[in-house]
Design a protein around this motif. Sequence first.
Motif, PDB file in Angstrom:
ATOM      1  N   TYR A  21       0.844  -1.205   0.000  1.00 20.92           N
ATOM      2  CA  TYR A  21       0.000   0.000   0.000  1.00 20.92           C
ATOM      3  C   TYR A  21       0.877   1.252   0.000  1.00 20.92           C
ATOM      4  N   ASN A  22       1.914   1.243   0.829  1.00 19.68           N
ATOM      5  CA  ASN A  22       2.841   2.379   0.876  1.00 19.68           C
ATOM      6  C   ASN A  22       3.653   2.475  -0.411  1.00 19.68           C
ATOM      7  N   LYS A  23       4.143   1.326  -0.896  1.00 26.22           N
ATOM      8  CA  LYS A  23       4.962   1.302  -2.116  1.00 26.22           C
ATOM      9  C   LYS A  23       4.188   1.841  -3.315  1.00 26.22           C
ATOM     10  N   LEU A  24       2.896   1.540  -3.382  1.00 31.83           N
ATOM     11  CA  LEU A  24       2.070   1.993  -4.505  1.00 31.83           C
ATOM     12  C   LEU A  24       1.635   3.449  -4.353  1.00 31.83           C
ATOM     13  N   GLY A  25       1.995   4.083  -3.239  1.00 34.08           N
ATOM     14  CA  GLY A  25       1.663   5.494  -3.033  1.00 34.08           C
ATOM     15  C   GLY A  25       0.198   5.737  -2.741  1.00 34.08           C
ATOM     16  N   PRO A 110      -7.188  -0.298 -12.851  1.00 31.59           N
ATOM     17  CA  PRO A 110      -6.079   0.629 -12.657  1.00 31.59           C
ATOM     18  C   PRO A 110      -6.325   1.976 -13.338  1.00 31.59           C
ATOM     19  N   ASN A 111      -5.582   2.969 -12.827  1.00 28.24           N
ATOM     20  CA  ASN A 111      -5.607   4.312 -13.398  1.00 28.24           C
ATOM     21  C   ASN A 111      -4.234   4.934 -13.155  1.00 28.24           C
ATOM     22  N   PRO A 112      -3.980   6.147 -13.652  1.00 29.01           N
ATOM     23  CA  PRO A 112      -2.634   6.736 -13.505  1.00 29.01           C
ATOM     24  C   PRO A 112      -2.164   6.908 -12.051  1.00 29.01           C
ATOM     25  N   HIS A 113      -3.094   6.950 -11.101  1.00 30.18           N
ATOM     26  CA  HIS A 113      -2.728   7.163  -9.696  1.00 30.18           C
ATOM     27  C   HIS A 113      -2.783   5.885  -8.862  1.00 30.18           C
ATOM     28  N   ASN A 114      -3.362   4.832  -9.430  1.00 30.07           N
ATOM     29  CA  ASN A 114      -3.502   3.570  -8.699  1.00 30.07           C
ATOM     30  C   ASN A 114      -3.404   2.416  -9.690  1.00 30.07           C
ATOM     31  N   PRO A 115      -2.286   1.705  -9.664  1.00 31.64           N
ATOM     32  CA  PRO A 115      -2.131   0.586 -10.600  1.00 31.64           C
ATOM     33  C   PRO A 115      -2.986  -0.628 -10.241  1.00 31.64           C
ATOM     34  N   GLY A 116      -3.704  -0.544  -9.116  1.00 28.04           N
ATOM     35  CA  GLY A 116      -4.476  -1.688  -8.658  1.00 28.04           C
ATOM     36  C   GLY A 116      -3.555  -2.700  -8.003  1.00 28.04           C
TER      37      GLY A 116
END
Length: 153
Positions: A21-25, A110-116
């Motif tokens: 969760y942290n790594k994915l921002g 996914p989207n530009p802010h969350n790769p899922g």
Amino acid sequence: MIAEKVKEYGDKAVKDLIDNYNKLGLRASGKYAKELKSVVTTSGTKTNLKITGPIEAYFMEHGRGPNREQSHQAVKNLGWYLQQWVADKGIDVNPYAAAHKIVYHGINVPNPHNPGSVISDIINDNWFAELNKILGMDVITRIESDVLKQFKS
């Protein structure tokens, strides 16, 4: 013995989920990390592991559809909630504009802010295979013990 191993494995999964969760921002308020827990229950020879967390976990993994109620009031209510999220995230976004988009269009992941894959990167077939490997001999021993009890009865 099995319950302790399952609890240890569940606690490790929680740590790995938070790290991902942290790594994915994806951290904003930290509510996801605070509420994730592994819970082990036993009943007779059954041991169950449940990893619990907030409903937002589902949305981070899969996105969400538009609201059933698409109204100005729905936008206003969600915008009020998103004000804190925008502040926690430290981004320059109008929370009411974001709320309008969510209410009427939902959020695709996914989207530009969350790769899922915040969850599925961790909890997947490999995760279950590793748990089975860890429990292998204990489960076999327990089954053997249960079978012997049946014959002695």
